[in-house]
Write a protein that holds these residues in place. Sequence first.
Motif, PDB file in Angstrom:
ATOM      1  N   TYR A  20      62.875  -8.003 -15.615  1.00 50.57           N
ATOM      2  CA  TYR A  20      63.528  -8.915 -14.676  1.00 50.57           C
ATOM      3  C   TYR A  20      63.119 -10.367 -14.957  1.00 50.57           C
ATOM      4  O   TYR A  20      63.961 -11.273 -14.924  1.00 50.57           O
ATOM      5  CB  TYR A  20      63.200  -8.549 -13.224  1.00 50.57           C
ATOM      6  N   ALA A  21      61.839 -10.583 -15.247  1.00 51.04           N
ATOM      7  CA  ALA A  21      61.365 -11.941 -15.533  1.00 51.04           C
ATOM      8  C   ALA A  21      62.073 -12.531 -16.748  1.00 51.04           C
ATOM      9  O   ALA A  21      62.341 -13.736 -16.794  1.00 51.04           O
ATOM     10  CB  ALA A  21      59.851 -11.936 -15.753  1.00 51.04           C
ATOM     11  N   THR A  23      65.167 -11.460 -17.952  1.00 52.19           N
ATOM     12  CA  THR A  23      66.627 -11.405 -17.921  1.00 52.19           C
ATOM     13  C   THR A  23      67.271 -11.724 -16.580  1.00 52.19           C
ATOM     14  O   THR A  23      68.456 -12.044 -16.527  1.00 52.19           O
ATOM     15  CB  THR A  23      67.112  -9.997 -18.323  1.00 52.19           C
ATOM     16  N   GLY A  24      66.525 -11.564 -15.479  1.00 52.70           N
ATOM     17  CA  GLY A  24      67.121 -11.735 -14.153  1.00 52.70           C
ATOM     18  C   GLY A  24      68.072 -10.607 -13.786  1.00 52.70           C
ATOM     19  O   GLY A  24      68.923 -10.762 -12.912  1.00 52.70           O
ATOM     20  N   CYS A  25      67.927  -9.468 -14.424  1.00 51.67           N
ATOM     21  CA  CYS A  25      68.821  -8.320 -14.230  1.00 51.67           C
ATOM     22  C   CYS A  25      68.726  -7.792 -12.798  1.00 51.67           C
ATOM     23  O   CYS A  25      67.665  -7.337 -12.354  1.00 51.67           O
ATOM     24  CB  CYS A  25      68.457  -7.219 -15.220  1.00 51.67           C
ATOM     25  N   SER A  26      69.843  -7.844 -12.076  1.00 48.84           N
ATOM     26  CA  SER A  26      69.842  -7.419 -10.672  1.00 48.84           C
ATOM     27  C   SER A  26      69.628  -5.915 -10.535  1.00 48.84           C
ATOM     28  O   SER A  26      69.050  -5.466  -9.539  1.00 48.84           O
ATOM     29  CB  SER A  26      71.137  -7.840  -9.990  1.00 48.84           C
ATOM     30  N   ALA A  29      65.938  -5.353 -10.580  1.00 50.58           N
ATOM     31  CA  ALA A  29      65.345  -5.766  -9.309  1.00 50.58           C
ATOM     32  C   ALA A  29      65.579  -4.715  -8.229  1.00 50.58           C
ATOM     33  O   ALA A  29      64.672  -4.408  -7.446  1.00 50.58           O
ATOM     34  CB  ALA A  29      65.909  -7.118  -8.878  1.00 50.58           C
ATOM     35  N   ILE A  63      64.229 -11.510  -3.051  1.00 52.42           N
ATOM     36  CA  ILE A  63      64.736 -11.899  -4.364  1.00 52.42           C
ATOM     37  C   ILE A  63      66.134 -11.338  -4.598  1.00 52.42           C
ATOM     38  O   ILE A  63      67.055 -12.074  -4.962  1.00 52.42           O
ATOM     39  CB  ILE A  63      63.772 -11.429  -5.481  1.00 52.42           C
TER      40      ILE A  63
END
Length: 87
Positions: A20-21, A23-26, A29, A63
């Motif tokens: 996640y850090a 790519t920001g992949c939801s 998360a 988040i």
Amino acid sequence: MSNEAPLAILAGTMCLMSHYARTGCSRAAARIVVNLEMLAGHAGLSAEFRQVCANLTESWDCIINGWSGADAPERMRPWLARNAKLQ
């Protein structure tokens, strides 16, 4: 859950956090929240560890939902206020 399962879930969760850090992949998360909820409810873990997981669940909820203040549910506002002071 077997005795080994919490360690496997914790390891997987840490990998997902790293992913996640980067790519920001939801989807990552959302899975982090599920895993933390499982760990928070696992009777084989210490009360302190379960509380840490419960607290982390709340922060990851913020988040993935994009909550930052007044738009957050009432139960999340104290956490958001404390977190804002740390930044």
